[in-house]
Enzyme design. Structure first.
Site, PDB file in Angstrom:
ATOM      1  N   HIS A  16       0.807  -1.055   0.065  1.00  0.00           N
ATOM      2  CA  HIS A  16       0.110   0.011   0.091  1.00  0.00           C
ATOM      3  C   HIS A  16       0.858   1.315  -0.045  1.00  0.00           C
ATOM      4  O   HIS A  16       1.325   1.656   1.048  1.00  0.00           O
ATOM      5  CB  HIS A  16      -0.792  -0.095   1.045  1.00  0.00           C
ATOM      6  N   THR A 105      -2.932   7.147  -9.229  1.00  0.00           N
ATOM      7  CA  THR A 105      -4.006   7.808  -9.953  1.00  0.00           C
ATOM      8  C   THR A 105      -3.893   8.160 -11.506  1.00  0.00           C
ATOM      9  O   THR A 105      -3.063   9.329 -11.442  1.00  0.00           O
ATOM     10  CB  THR A 105      -4.980   8.715  -9.324  1.00  0.00           C
ATOM     11  N   PRO A 106      -4.035   7.724 -12.402  1.00  0.00           N
ATOM     12  CA  PRO A 106      -3.723   8.499 -13.935  1.00  0.00           C
ATOM     13  C   PRO A 106      -4.329   9.799 -14.078  1.00  0.00           C
ATOM     14  O   PRO A 106      -5.857   9.829 -13.475  1.00  0.00           O
ATOM     15  CB  PRO A 106      -4.677   7.393 -14.823  1.00  0.00           C
ATOM     16  N   GLU A 206     -12.055   4.438   6.475  1.00  0.00           N
ATOM     17  CA  GLU A 206     -11.117   5.509   6.968  1.00  0.00           C
ATOM     18  C   GLU A 206     -11.975   6.288   7.769  1.00  0.00           C
ATOM     19  O   GLU A 206     -11.272   7.239   8.775  1.00  0.00           O
ATOM     20  CB  GLU A 206     -10.560   5.970   5.827  1.00  0.00           C
TER      21      GLU A 206
HETATM   22  P1  5GP Z   1      -1.275   9.469  -6.585  1.00  0.00           P
HETATM   23  O1  5GP Z   1      -2.300   8.676  -6.779  1.00  0.00           O
HETATM   24  O2  5GP Z   1      -1.629  10.833  -6.984  1.00  0.00           O
HETATM   25  O3  5GP Z   1       0.116   8.610  -7.049  1.00  0.00           O
HETATM   26  O4  5GP Z   1      -1.107   9.490  -4.915  1.00  0.00           O
HETATM   27  C1  5GP Z   1      -1.684  10.301  -4.328  1.00  0.00           C
HETATM   28  C2  5GP Z   1      -3.124  10.093  -3.932  1.00  0.00           C
HETATM   29  O5  5GP Z   1      -3.264   8.987  -3.513  1.00  0.00           O
HETATM   30  C3  5GP Z   1      -4.042  11.305  -3.671  1.00  0.00           C
HETATM   31  O6  5GP Z   1      -4.311  12.113  -4.147  1.00  0.00           O
HETATM   32  C4  5GP Z   1      -5.169  10.302  -2.897  1.00  0.00           C
HETATM   33  O7  5GP Z   1      -6.166  10.273  -3.903  1.00  0.00           O
HETATM   34  C5  5GP Z   1      -4.481   9.009  -2.458  1.00  0.00           C
HETATM   35  N1  5GP Z   1      -4.189   8.733  -1.034  1.00  0.00           N
HETATM   36  C6  5GP Z   1      -3.000   8.806  -0.674  1.00  0.00           C
HETATM   37  N2  5GP Z   1      -3.041   8.654   0.683  1.00  0.00           N
HETATM   38  C7  5GP Z   1      -4.463   8.019   0.914  1.00  0.00           C
HETATM   39  C8  5GP Z   1      -4.871   7.709   2.197  1.00  0.00           C
HETATM   40  O8  5GP Z   1      -4.501   7.767   3.451  1.00  0.00           O
HETATM   41  N3  5GP Z   1      -6.269   7.621   2.200  1.00  0.00           N
HETATM   42  C9  5GP Z   1      -6.916   7.709   0.886  1.00  0.00           C
HETATM   43  N4  5GP Z   1      -8.249   7.538   0.803  1.00  0.00           N
HETATM   44  N5  5GP Z   1      -6.298   7.968  -0.357  1.00  0.00           N
HETATM   45  C10 5GP Z   1      -5.065   8.327  -0.199  1.00  0.00           C
END
Ligand code: 5GP
Length: 347
Positions: A16, A105-106, A206
């Site tokens: 994760h 996330t793309p 969460e």
């Molecule tokens: P990325 O997908 O942009 O590489 O990583 C950051 C994104 O992961 C954040 O914008 C958010 O959507 C998601 N994210 C990161 N940490 C958390 C968390 O602790 N909980 C949730 N629900 N989403 C997270």
């Protein structure tokens, strides 16, 4: 072997880790330098005290999600995203990870499309695997703020790229602000991906929302993220807890993330202990090692010290985590690596 060395040398699997939350200060500095050298606008003013969420941070959960914008503005071109991925993978390996499922996330940016985003990640992972010993796989994320159309577009792209690169892409996940959107609206997109053979993991519980937790559990994902509000003691209900105990869905737990975002008051009261005692498969993970200024070896160390686990129990936590990796074809290799470590250290 001293304690720090033990946690570093323990072969660990990270299941994760959000890419943009995992950027270290060193990586962000390199990205800022890259922006300056390429004449790209750097809108971040990225002060690390703003990006990092430490213990006692006063921001609320929704504010915490704003910090990712800092990282996003530094990874908006294919070249910068490649650098971010390469450096982050190296850091996980340097921390003693033998397997990483990176998730991201793309995004559509002024410099790349969602297709280019996925292609860039796949290429960066493939290229890094030529010199790293750590095995890396990709989980594509859907943000809860996405529209149904966007979620289905991402699911479709994920399936398309999974078919092209089954050696890299292994799963799909739902994340982002838990107060945004509803799980049910993402079920068609997630089902589409699952039917194509992808594994699914969901950020679950969460915040206190037992109705949604039940919907997620009934969906029977392959893994859950966090699982904070599932036990009645933590805002779940008898029904959510009994259902998890019956289904025994593996849970990716992120101790420092939960403490620093105040989902959990302190390490001692973290739900890890009730999951561990109830024999729910529990996997220690970092979540966002950059934002929370942590590492996987540090998370193991915190967990072991907080809950007084023995070295043997610690090694078995790492061994058990191997059972829940999404890449079926590497499970035995990882298992053997852990058994070898356990044998070598008579654990
Ligand atoms: P990325 O997908 O942009 O590489 O990583 C950051 C994104 O992961 C954040 O914008 C958010 O959507 C998601 N994210 C990161 N940490 C958390 C968390 O602790 N909980 C949730 N629900 N989403 C997270």
């Amino acid at each position: 072997m001293d304690s720090d060395t033990f946690f570093l040398e323990l072969p660990k699997v990270e299941l994760h880790a959000h890419l943009n939350g995992s950027l270290s200060q060193a990586t962000m500095l390199q990205l800022k330098r890259f922006h300056a050298d390429s004449g790209l606008e750097d809108k971040t003013n990225a002060f690390f005290d703003e990006f990092q969420i430490g213990a006692g941070d006063t921001r609320n959960l929704t504010d915490c999600f704003q910090v990712f914008n800092i990282a996003h503005s530094l990874t908006s071109t294919p070249e910068a995203l490649t650098i971010a991925t390469r450096l982050t993978l190296q850091e996980f390996q340097d921390d003693g990870c033998c397997y990483l499922e990176l998730r991201s996330t793309p995004k559509e940016t002024p410099h790349m499309t969602k297709v280019q985003y996925i292609e860039t990640l796949v290429k960066a992972i493939q290229k890094s695997s030529l010199h790293l010993t750590m095995i890396t796989r990709l989980i594509v994320s859907i943000n809860r703020k996405s529209s149904i159309t966007e979620a289905e577009e991402i699911a479709k792209l994920t399936v398309e790229y999974y078919k092209k690169h089954p050696d890299v892409i292994v799963g799909i996940e739902l994340s982002g602000d838990p107060m945004a959107g509803t799980f049910q609206s993402f079920v068609p997109a997630l089902t589409q991906a699952r039917n194509a053979g992808l594994k699914v993991t969901l950020h679950c519980g969460e915040v206190c929302n037992p109705v949604e937790v039940m919907e997620m559990l009934k969906f029977k994902p392959d893994r859950l993220g966090h699982g904070t509000c599932i036990h009645p003691k933590y805002g779940g209900t008898e029904e959510t807890w009994e259902t998890l105990c019956k289904l025994k869905i593996p849970v990716e737990v992120c101790l420092t993330s939960n403490v620093n975002t105040k989902s959990t008051p302190d390490y001692e009261s973290h739900h890890f202990k009730v999951f561990y005692d109830a024999e729910i498969p529990t996997i220690i993970c970092t979540d966002d090692k950059g934002v929370f200024s942590t590492s996987l070896s540090q998370e193991y160390q915190i967990c072991v010290k907080t809950f007084s686990l023995t070295s043997s129990q610690t090694a078995r936590l790492a061994l058990n985590a191997c059972q829940y990796v999404f890449a079926d074809n590497v499970r035995k290799t990882l298992n053997d690596k852990l058994l070898n470590f356990i044998g070598k250290h008579s654990l």
